[in-house]
Motif scaffolding. Structure first.
Motif, PDB file in Angstrom:
ATOM      1  N   UNK A 537      22.058  12.234  -2.838  1.00 28.32           N
ATOM      2  CA  UNK A 537      22.418  13.536  -2.285  1.00 28.32           C
ATOM      3  C   UNK A 537      21.161  14.363  -2.067  1.00 28.32           C
ATOM      4  N   UNK A 538      21.000  14.869  -0.864  1.00 26.08           N
ATOM      5  CA  UNK A 538      19.832  15.690  -0.567  1.00 26.08           C
ATOM      6  C   UNK A 538      19.865  16.971  -1.390  1.00 26.08           C
ATOM      7  N   UNK A 539      18.715  17.494  -1.810  1.00 27.93           N
ATOM      8  CA  UNK A 539      18.704  18.731  -2.614  1.00 27.93           C
ATOM      9  C   UNK A 539      19.411  19.904  -1.954  1.00 27.93           C
ATOM     10  N   UNK A 564      27.103  15.012 -14.089  1.00 30.82           N
ATOM     11  CA  UNK A 564      26.343  14.184 -13.143  1.00 30.82           C
ATOM     12  C   UNK A 564      25.184  14.996 -12.588  1.00 30.82           C
ATOM     13  N   UNK A 565      24.173  15.277 -13.397  1.00 28.86           N
ATOM     14  CA  UNK A 565      23.057  16.108 -12.926  1.00 28.86           C
ATOM     15  C   UNK A 565      22.175  15.346 -11.945  1.00 28.86           C
ATOM     16  N   UNK A 566      21.404  16.105 -11.209  1.00 32.49           N
ATOM     17  CA  UNK A 566      20.459  15.483 -10.285  1.00 32.49           C
ATOM     18  C   UNK A 566      19.349  14.806 -11.069  1.00 32.49           C
ATOM     19  N   UNK A 567      18.941  13.621 -10.682  1.00 30.20           N
ATOM     20  CA  UNK A 567      17.884  12.947 -11.436  1.00 30.20           C
ATOM     21  C   UNK A 567      16.545  13.638 -11.244  1.00 30.20           C
ATOM     22  N   UNK A 568      15.693  13.490 -12.239  1.00 27.35           N
ATOM     23  CA  UNK A 568      14.359  14.092 -12.174  1.00 27.35           C
ATOM     24  C   UNK A 568      13.529  13.370 -11.120  1.00 27.35           C
ATOM     25  N   UNK A 569      12.859  14.147 -10.277  1.00 26.44           N
ATOM     26  CA  UNK A 569      12.032  13.611  -9.203  1.00 26.44           C
ATOM     27  C   UNK A 569      10.602  14.076  -9.424  1.00 26.44           C
ATOM     28  N   UNK A 575      15.082  20.237 -13.461  1.00 21.69           N
ATOM     29  CA  UNK A 575      16.433  20.260 -12.912  1.00 21.69           C
ATOM     30  C   UNK A 575      17.228  21.432 -13.499  1.00 21.69           C
ATOM     31  N   UNK A 576      18.045  22.003 -12.655  1.00 20.55           N
ATOM     32  CA  UNK A 576      18.840  23.163 -13.050  1.00 20.55           C
ATOM     33  C   UNK A 576      20.280  22.725 -13.249  1.00 20.55           C
ATOM     34  N   UNK A 577      20.852  23.142 -14.351  1.00 21.51           N
ATOM     35  CA  UNK A 577      22.245  22.823 -14.651  1.00 21.51           C
ATOM     36  C   UNK A 577      23.086  24.085 -14.539  1.00 21.51           C
ATOM     37  N   UNK A 578      24.348  23.895 -14.137  1.00 20.18           N
ATOM     38  CA  UNK A 578      25.272  25.032 -14.014  1.00 20.18           C
ATOM     39  C   UNK A 578      26.122  25.177 -15.276  1.00 20.18           C
ATOM     40  N   UNK A 579      25.661  24.596 -16.370  1.00 20.52           N
ATOM     41  CA  UNK A 579      26.404  24.708 -17.618  1.00 20.52           C
ATOM     42  C   UNK A 579      26.594  26.153 -18.074  1.00 20.52           C
TER      43      UNK A 579
END
Length: 783
Positions: A537-539, A564-569, A575-579
């Protein structure tokens, strides 16, 4: 039981004493009371009945007798009340009432042939269908009640909805009959269980269903057409033995051919680039079309449906046949059938290859023999046809499940082709979200980056369909500095200044959402986050998804995003979480609390690897060691122990010292077997209360020095009340060629009698022997 008996007496009293004309008003109340007496009515009658059982049997017999007499009553009110009470009685009494229901069935059959009101006959059809349904699990009752009564029931109900001329073998449907839907539903429920009984009537029923499905004017409701399609497909149950599957296949293929024949006339305004991959289908299709006349068919099609005229009726016929093809896939069959997947995909490829052209120009070649008006009319009807095709594909994938994997990519390409051209239509978007929802669950984990990128447009528009309308308007109505100066003052609506509520009401009416579209879009986002690989998935797409679910506070989508967080690049920030937004939106939910602060078992630093440790006993042991007075004589001895935790070695303090010399290596773990054998054991000291096991203490000094480096012994303690009781100093051999451990341990026990250390003599008995951490082998003994 006593309460049921009182209720039954009350029902019998009212049925006996109240006038018959007043019974319809209390029929619902009486039926509810009978339903509550189900345990009493269904209880088997004992051979040796006592006084109480005899009273029960009398009341039940009195109720059945009274209802049977009401079925033969002269007034319509009495017969109507009897029909309602019979249904409640057989449902509550089950086998005990069903075994004696033959007089009730005859009374209900008689009502169908009388001139009673439509409501009474409809209730009679429903009640008889319920009796036939309940007797199916009892073969004896089927043989005694259902089999003799069912042919008369079918004949009487067919007479209610149709008329049979004496000179024709088929029937003609009556117009505006109120019994049509209830009779067709009764047939649909009973035909699969009693196919042999319905077999003589299959031809008559087929002619009626052809008239309903192929009716050109919209004279029937959607419910009637749906049940007619189901019954039309269920007629294959009436086929002779072992031929039901072949009958189903032939009917399905005739439906596909009928759709192609209808499409030949509906799509005549464009020159199609499609050609069927089935040679037999190309021979069956008749491409001779009269372009000079109005669009329509000139005769019956493969299914025997009547002719139609006009593009609107042609599109309606196309939609009915597509829904019938979907019903073929969803309906249960009497035997194993082969689904023509290739023919269905060939059909949808033809219908979905013609799309609405864009503003810049269409990709379809216009037929010069057809007027522009008809061609534009066709383009306005194409979204309805494509939405029906997507529902057909949705049903196909849902029924085949994992068997649809070979054709999933083909289906995805077809729907994306239509979505790019007709995403302005709400029905098309709703159908696309539904089929993508099923496909992503099926092939999402195996999607590559290119396939995921093709879904970007679908995901963006899905997010916009979920967002509230006022949020979208606020984003679209941002002021532009360049365009603000060029605004024409004459184009401003002055009514908005005079009446501000006008603009507010207009925005409110524009913000109304379509519930089906919103539900389909909301259910798609969690599936995308869960099944599609997040690295594909594109950022910007992921940011749009997170923004949408935060604004809408969609719980399921938030969970999917957090889990399902975005993997570290490499090269990007953290990475930002919406928790935090999930916790703020649902602070009282237990699952959110478990996600934020999981209540896992307490993990303690145990003294033994692979052993359970009682925390309370360990703490009591340490307190007892600290409270024990120092003994002048040490009787302890070294015992093997497990490896202490490295964090304890670093954090511990006190007089005991330990120096661990290591080199940087990935295998520098304290769980190594060599290190476990090298570490010192606990010291046992005698106290007044008994023997206490005191754990070894180490200083927080942990130094990493090169292997084999020299070790400087620390100076002895200056206190006069404690002396060194054990000393271990030995340069260990290399462990794993990289680890070298040097350990010195001294106990905290003190001796008041000695003030000076003993002389360093090899034969001295006061000094503890040196701990040998070398393997005890025969070679060492020889040395």
């Amino acid at each position: 039981m006593a309460y049921m008996l009182m209720s039954l007496r009350a029902v019998n009293h009212r049925l006996t004493n109240l006038p018959v004309r007043e019974l319809p008003a209390i029929a619902a109340s009486l039926a509810a009371s009978i339903a509550e007496c189900g345990e009493l009515l269904s209880a088997p009658q004992s051979q040796k009945a006592g006084k109480t059982d005899s009273d029960h049997a009398v009341q039940v017999h009195k109720l059945v007798t009274r209802i049977s007499s009401l079925l033969q009553d002269r007034t319509c009110e009495g017969r109507w009340a009897a029909v309602v009470l019979v249904k409640a009685l057989v449902e509550a009494g089950q086998w005990e009432i069903l075994r004696g229901s033959e007089p009730l069935v005859r009374g209900l059959m008689g009502i169908l042939n009388k001139s009673d009101p439509a409501s009474t006959k409809i209730m009679s059809v429903i009640t008889l269908t319920r009796i036939f349904h309940l007797t199916y699990q009892y073969p004896t009752l089927v043989r005694e009640i259902t089999t003799p009564s069912l042919p008369g029931f079918v004949t009487s109900t067919l007479n209610l909805i149709s008329a049979k001329p004496s000179s024709e073998p088929t029937r003609r449907l009556k117009s505006n009959t109120p019994y049509l839907e209830v009779v067709l539903r009764a047939y649909s429920e009973l035909i699969a269980r009693h196919p042999t009984t319905f077999r003589p009537f299959s031809a008559q029923m087929h002619s009626i269903l052809q008239a309903i499905v192929g009716s050109t004017p919209r004279s029937h409701s959607r419910a009637v057409i749906d049940v007619s399609e189901q019954l039309f497909i269920a007629l294959h149950h009436c086929a002779p033995k072992n031929t039901g599957g072949e009958e189903w296949k032939n009917a399905c293929r005739m439906t596909i051919v009928s759709i192609h024949e209808t499409a030949n006339h509906v799509l005549r305004a464009v020159v199609e680039q499609w050609e069927s991959v089935d040679p037999s289908l190309r021979q069956q299709l008749d491409h001779s079309i009269d372009y000079a006349s109005e669009v329509g068919s000139h005769g019956t099609n493969a299914l025997g449906l009547a002719r139609w005229r006009g593009l609107d009726l042609g599109v309606d016929r196309l939609l009915v046949l597509l829904r019938m093809l979907s019903t073929f896939l969803k309906s249960a069959t009497s035997s194993t059938v082969s689904i023509p997947v290739g023919s269905i995909l060939d059909l949808t490829a033809r219908l979905m290859s013609v799309t609405v052209p864009s503003d810049a120009g269409g990709v379809h070649q216009a037929n010069p023999e057809i007027s522009r008006t008809e061609r534009e009319h066709l383009f306005t009807e194409l979204p309805r046809i494509h939405a029906a095709c997507m529902k057909l594909l949705h049903t196909l994938v849902k029924m085949l499940d994992t068997a649809a994997l070979p054709v999933s990519q083909t289906i995805l390409e077809q729907i994306l082709w239509v979505f790019r051209a007709e995403k302005f239509n709400k029905k098309v978007r709703t159908a696309v979200y539904g089929i993508v929802h099923v496909l992503v669950k099926l092939i999402g984990p195996s999607m590559n980056k290119k396939t995921v990128s093709s879904l970007s447009d679908v995901i963006r528009i899905c997010c916009s369909d979920i967002l509230p309308q006022d949020v979208e308007n606020s984003a679209k109505e941002l002021p532009d500095a360049k365009s603000k100066s060029k605004t024409n003052s004459n184009a401003v609506n002055a009514d908005f200044f005079l009446n501000p509520n006008l603009k507010q009401g207009r925005q409110t009416s524009a913000s109304i959402k379509f519930p089906k579209l919103s539900r389909a879009a909301s259910s798609l986002l969690p599936v995308i986050l869960t099944y599609i690989p997040t690295e594909h998935l594109a950022p910007p797409i992921r940011a749009e998804i997170d923004r949408t679910i935060i604004i809408t506070s969609d719980k399921d989508a938030m969970y999917a995003s957090v889990l399902n967080p975005s993997p570290a690049v490499k090269g990007r920030g953290a990475n930002i979480s919406i928790l935090p937004f999930l916790a703020r939106s649902y602070p009282t939910e237990m699952d959110v609390e478990a996600l934020i602060r999981p209540r896992m078992p307490v993990l303690t630093n145990s003294t033994g690897v692979g052993h359970y440790v009682d925390v309370e006993d360990d703490e009591l042991e340490e307190v007892a060691v600290e409270a024990t007075p120092a003994s002048p004589v040490s009787t302890g001895f070294l015992r093997p122990s497990t490896t202490p935790n490295l964090q304890d070695l670093v954090a511990s303090g006190g007089p005991n010292k330990a120096t661990i010399t290591t080199t940087l290596n990935k295998r520098n773990h304290l769980e190594e077997p060599g290190i476990q054998s090298a570490l010192p054991s606990t010291i046992t000291e005698a106290s007044a209360g008994g023997i206490q096991i005191k754990k070894a203490r180490f200083e927080s000094t942990v130094s990493t020095t090169p292997a084999g480096s020299s070790y400087v012994k620390p100076e002895p303690a200056t206190s006069t009340t404690s002396i060194q009781t054990s000393s271990v100093k030995e340069d260990t051999p290399m462990l794993d060629n990289n680890v070298s451990i040097v350990i010195e341990q001294s106990s905290s026990a003190s001796h008041a009698a000695t003030a000076n250390p003993p002389p360093e003599d090899e034969d001295s008995d006061d000094e503890m022997p040196t701990l040998n951490i070398e393997p005890d082998t025969d070679e060492e003994d020889e040395e």
